[in-house]
Structures are given as C-alpha cells and as structure tokens.
Design a protein around this motif. Structure first.
Motif, mmCIF file in Angstrom:
data_model
loop_
_atom_site.group_PDB
_atom_site.id
_atom_site.type_symbol
_atom_site.label_atom_id
_atom_site.label_comp_id
_atom_site.label_asym_id
_atom_site.label_seq_id
_atom_site.Cartn_x
_atom_site.Cartn_y
_atom_site.Cartn_z
ATOM 1 N N SER A 103 72.570 -14.240 -4.772
ATOM 2 C CA SER A 103 71.118 -14.272 -4.954
ATOM 3 C C SER A 103 70.397 -14.248 -3.614
ATOM 4 O O SER A 103 69.393 -13.542 -3.441
ATOM 5 C CB SER A 103 70.712 -15.530 -5.730
ATOM 6 N N ALA A 104 70.908 -15.031 -2.655
ATOM 7 C CA ALA A 104 70.269 -15.103 -1.337
ATOM 8 C C ALA A 104 70.337 -13.761 -0.617
ATOM 9 O O ALA A 104 69.359 -13.333 0.019
ATOM 10 C CB ALA A 104 70.935 -16.187 -0.499
ATOM 11 N N ILE A 105 71.484 -13.094 -0.704
ATOM 12 C CA ILE A 105 71.622 -11.786 -0.049
ATOM 13 C C ILE A 105 70.672 -10.771 -0.678
ATOM 14 O O ILE A 105 70.070 -9.943 0.018
ATOM 15 C CB ILE A 105 73.082 -11.306 -0.117
ATOM 16 N N LYS A 106 70.511 -10.836 -1.996
ATOM 17 C CA LYS A 106 69.562 -9.938 -2.666
ATOM 18 C C LYS A 106 68.137 -10.200 -2.184
ATOM 19 O O LYS A 106 67.341 -9.267 -2.011
ATOM 20 C CB LYS A 106 69.657 -10.102 -4.182
ATOM 21 N N VAL A 107 67.810 -11.477 -1.964
ATOM 22 C CA VAL A 107 66.461 -11.825 -1.494
ATOM 23 C C VAL A 107 66.194 -11.200 -0.128
ATOM 24 O O VAL A 107 65.169 -10.535 0.085
ATOM 25 C CB VAL A 107 66.285 -13.358 -1.430
ATOM 26 N N ILE A 108 67.113 -11.404 0.828
ATOM 27 C CA ILE A 108 66.851 -10.919 2.191
ATOM 28 C C ILE A 108 67.032 -9.409 2.313
ATOM 29 O O ILE A 108 66.644 -8.822 3.327
ATOM 30 C CB ILE A 108 67.743 -11.633 3.228
ATOM 31 N N SER A 109 67.611 -8.776 1.277
ATOM 32 C CA SER A 109 67.824 -7.325 1.312
ATOM 33 C C SER A 109 66.648 -6.547 0.734
ATOM 34 O O SER A 109 66.609 -5.318 0.836
ATOM 35 C CB SER A 109 69.105 -6.964 0.538
ATOM 36 N N ARG A 110 65.695 -7.236 0.126
ATOM 37 C CA ARG A 110 64.536 -6.544 -0.441
ATOM 38 C C ARG A 110 63.667 -5.954 0.675
ATOM 39 O O ARG A 110 63.514 -6.553 1.748
ATOM 40 C CB ARG A 110 63.701 -7.502 -1.282
ATOM 41 N N VAL A 111 63.082 -4.797 0.411
ATOM 42 C CA VAL A 111 62.250 -4.145 1.425
ATOM 43 C C VAL A 111 60.990 -4.960 1.703
ATOM 44 O O VAL A 111 60.391 -4.849 2.782
ATOM 45 C CB VAL A 111 61.872 -2.715 0.986
ATOM 46 N N THR A 112 60.589 -5.788 0.743
ATOM 47 C CA THR A 112 59.381 -6.597 0.924
ATOM 48 C C THR A 112 59.673 -7.957 1.546
ATOM 49 O O THR A 112 58.751 -8.740 1.785
ATOM 50 C CB THR A 112 58.686 -6.816 -0.433
ATOM 51 N N PHE A 113 60.948 -8.249 1.826
ATOM 52 C CA PHE A 113 61.296 -9.558 2.371
ATOM 53 C C PHE A 113 60.774 -9.703 3.792
ATOM 54 O O PHE A 113 60.902 -8.795 4.620
ATOM 55 C CB PHE A 113 62.815 -9.758 2.366
#
Length: 443
Positions: free
Chosen positions: A103-113
């Motif tokens: 979940s954390a990796i998905k969060v920081i991988s978002r273009v809007t992060f």
C-alpha cells in the motif's frame, strides 16, 4: 472521530465481548508548571492536604532529559522540515493493514504524490480520523516492513547489510526503500534502526576500525569461515597456507598484495576483505538506496553530513525502555483531592505501579514498548518528541461489567478503570487490551 484503540466491554467472566465505540472522549486539562529535575524511582502517593490542587500531576525523572545528540538531531530535523514540508497541505493515504508495504509503495508511486504534504493515514476498515495516532502507527509498521519484507537487507535482525540483488536493482527496490525511509523521517516517524554500524559509517564516508569487526555478523556462512581463517592467521606457516587456499579469493576482494604480504599485514587484509564484502561489493545497491533518500529533499546528504546525530535512527542503539524512562513520558490526570474518585484513582495507580514493577522484573511478557505502542502508536519517543505530553486518565466501570483499558493514540491518553485494587487484575486487563488490539475502533 478520534483514533481509539481497543475500546471494549466484557463481563465479569471475561468471555462475552460487546463492542462499544464513542464519538467523543473528554479528558481534563490543567496548566502544569515545568517540574524540577528530581530523580524518583518509585511511585509515592501524597496524602497531604496542603498546597494547590492540580488535575494533572507530572512525575519528573532525570532520565527524561535529552542527550546532546538527541538535541542536535531534533534541531537538524526541525530545520529540514521547516525548509521542505508544505505546512497545512494534507494528502490522504489509503492503507490496507494486511498489505501495508504494498500500500505504501502504491502511495509514493502515484503521479500526484508529493512527499512534502502531510500524510493523513486511513487504515481500510478502521474507524478513526488521523490526528497523529494512525500516522505514528503506520510509519512504525512501515519501517518494520521495509527491513523484513522488501528483500533488500540481509543479516541478523538489528544488524543488517544491504544485499546485492540485481533483480532488486532492476526493480528499483533499493530506491523505493530510500524513498520510504526518507518519507518517514521527514514526517517525524522512525527509521529502520537496523543497519550495521560499520556499514552506516562507510555509507557516510567514514573509515571505521574494521580490524575489530565481528566476522560472525556477516550473513554468508562461507564468507564467515573465510574471514575467520584470515583473522586466525598467526604464523608464517598459517600465512603460506592462507595464500595457497584463499589467495585468489582474497585477491578478487581487491587485495592483490596477499601473495607478498607478511604476518604484520593480516589485520589490514582482514579489514580490506570486510570492507569489500559489506560495502564495495554492494556499491550499486548503496548508491540506489541513498539516491532514493536524496529524492526527498537531499535527505541522505543531510544524514551524511551529520552522521553521528543520525546514528540512533539508522543503527540498533536503542536500549529497552526502563521503568523510569517510561514513567517520565506521562502525566497523570487525577480528580480533586478528597473525593471518592480520587481515592479510587489512587488505588488503580498503585496497582499500575505494581504492574510496571512486574514488567521491570521480567515477570510478564508485557513490555513497556507494548504499552507505549498501545497508547501512542510509537514504540519510542520520536526524535522530535511527541506533539504533547502523553497522559493517563481514568474512567468509571459500569455496574455488572468490566471494560478493558483503552487508549486514544491521537490524544496519546491511556484510560484506566477506577477502583482496581489487585495488580493481577489490572495486569490481565492490560495484557489482553494490548495483545488483542486489532486496529483503530476494532476488536
């Protein structure tokens, strides 16, 4: 709704749970003057009637005073946050507890992060607003996952090394690890506290005394046996045998003078081989890891420049919490003197002290860290401290029922039942509350 952990009713037989949740929790606040630095080893109940009454009593300890390194680190991190963080900008992060690392990796991988935004953590299926507690718990659990589940570290727990894994390099796992660690540190969370001290110093451009390195820390048994053989080389005959059996391997470690070496060179050869294995061999993984941290405000450059201050964050220097250090964290929110409630609260706190003695004497599996996690979401006082002083408050038991102690990790307040007169009973309640806590607002 604030984040309340394990708010539960059970009956006298301890076997019929009823889930209860409250929208608001009220607790008393009172102004407390800064206490004098007084060393107190045991709890003392003051029965005197003199003096002004305070609703909150702070118990001071000498061990509550920060060290010079802790002060320096707090100043460094405060300046970093002031320079980089976005102030009031909040970013909601949806986290699945069972897939926390993913979940954390998905969060920081978002273009809007944006790493400078303040992360507001939402654990899926858990009923809580993040006012500090969920974020502290998230970063604590994330650092455990980075160390144990990402697959980029090897070695004994608490003294790990970066592995050399080309597939992990291609997948940018080391870079992501650097991102996640920098994200946690930047927002007041912990670090992994697990790197081998010698490796950390080498990564920071220092030259540790590797002649004294403990070969048993190396993760590869074959390499262990080889470096042990070097260390045990004491005579000219030993050296001749070493050159014959391991000369080519030592040469490949960047020590070609092994074939012309003397006995006096053995400590240096040992140090060179250790440096090759734990640092030079993994130079690409080290570089990718530090680049991942530098992607967030050049944080690794700051670490490298102030490596002594950052040692406690990256290496396993933490001692288990002592009773004195644990007690120094909290204030106690009492009712007015002379009331029945005050008498019942003092009964409970006396039992609380006896439970703390049980923990200190290792008569229970319960640890001070377990209680701190339950109350605050963190297993230690953060480098920047808590936003306010954690406290212990009280609640009234309802007739015919036994409600377990509960905590608000956002207010960082532990609520204990009034009128407990047996330490074994309070111990059972605390043990069940901490061990059976499934999340925020869940039982």
């Amino acid at each position: 709704m604030s984040s309340i952990k394990f708010f539960k009713y059970i009956d006298f037989n301890w076997n019929i749970p009823h889930n209860i949740f409250t929208l608001q929790v009220f607790y008393r606040r009172a102004h407390v003057e800064p206490p004098n630095s007084t060393s107190i080893n045991d709890f003392v109940i003051d029965d005197s009637e003199e003096g002004e009454e305070d609703n909150i009593i702070a118990v001071p300890f000498e061990s509550d005073m920060p060290t010079s390194e802790e002060v320096e680190l707090a100043i460094i991190l405060s300046a970093f946050r002031e320079d980089h963080l976005s102030g009031g900008v909040i970013s909601t992060c949806c986290i699945r507890r069972k897939k926390l690392l993913e979940s954390a990796i998905k969060v920081i991988s978002r273009v809007t992060f944006c790493w400078t935004d303040s992360p507001q953590i939402e654990f899926v299926g858990e009923d809580a607003d993040d006012m500090g507690g969920p974020q502290r718990e998230f970063f604590r659990l994330l650092m455990i996952e980075v160390q144990t589940s990402l697959g980029i570290f090897e070695g004994k727990a608490g003294q790990v090394f970066l592995s050399y894994d080309q597939a992990a390099l291609d997948q940018n796992k080391y870079f992501k690890a650097g991102n996640l660690i920098a994200w946690s540190i930047a927002h007041g969370g912990p670090c992994i506290k697990a790197l081998d001290t010698s490796l950390f110093q080498l990564m920071c451009g220092q030259e540790p005394q590797l002649e004294q390195f403990d070969w048993q820390l190396l993760p590869d048994p074959d390499v262990q046996s080889k470096v042990k053989r070097i260390l045990e080389c004491k005579t000219a005959g030993d050296l001749t045998a070493l050159q014959k059996d391991l000369g080519n391997w030592i040469n490949e470690c960047g020590v070609p003078f092994i074939f012309t070496a003397t006995i006096e060179d053995i400590p240096k050869i040992y140090a060179y081989v250790v440096k090759h294995y734990i640092f030079l061999r993994t130079a690409r993984t080290v570089h990718q890891f530090t680049e991942g941290m530098n992607a967030f405000g050049k944080l690794w450059d700051l670490v490298k420049e102030n490596w002594i201050a950052f040692l406690p964050l990256f290496t396993n220097m933490q001692e288990p919490l002592s009773k004195a250090a644990f007690k120094a964290i909290f204030t106690y929110s009492y009712s007015s003197r002379g009331t029945n409630r005050r008498e019942e609260e003092e009964d409970t706190i006396y039992c609380w002290e006896l439970v703390l003695n049980m923990i200190e004497d290792k008569l229970t599996e319960l640890r001070f860290e377990d209680l701190l996690i339950f109350i605050t979401g963190a297993d230690e006082v953060p480098a920047l401290g808590f936003p306010n002083k954690p406290c212990i408050d009280f609640f009234e038991q309802e007739s015919g029922q036994r409600r377990l102690p509960y905590a608000s990790t956002c207010m960082m307040c532990l609520f204990l039942p009034r009128g407990i007169t047996q330490e074994d009973e309070l111990h059972r309640m605390l043990f069940q509350a901490t061990k059976d806590s499934l999340g925020f607002g869940k039982v």
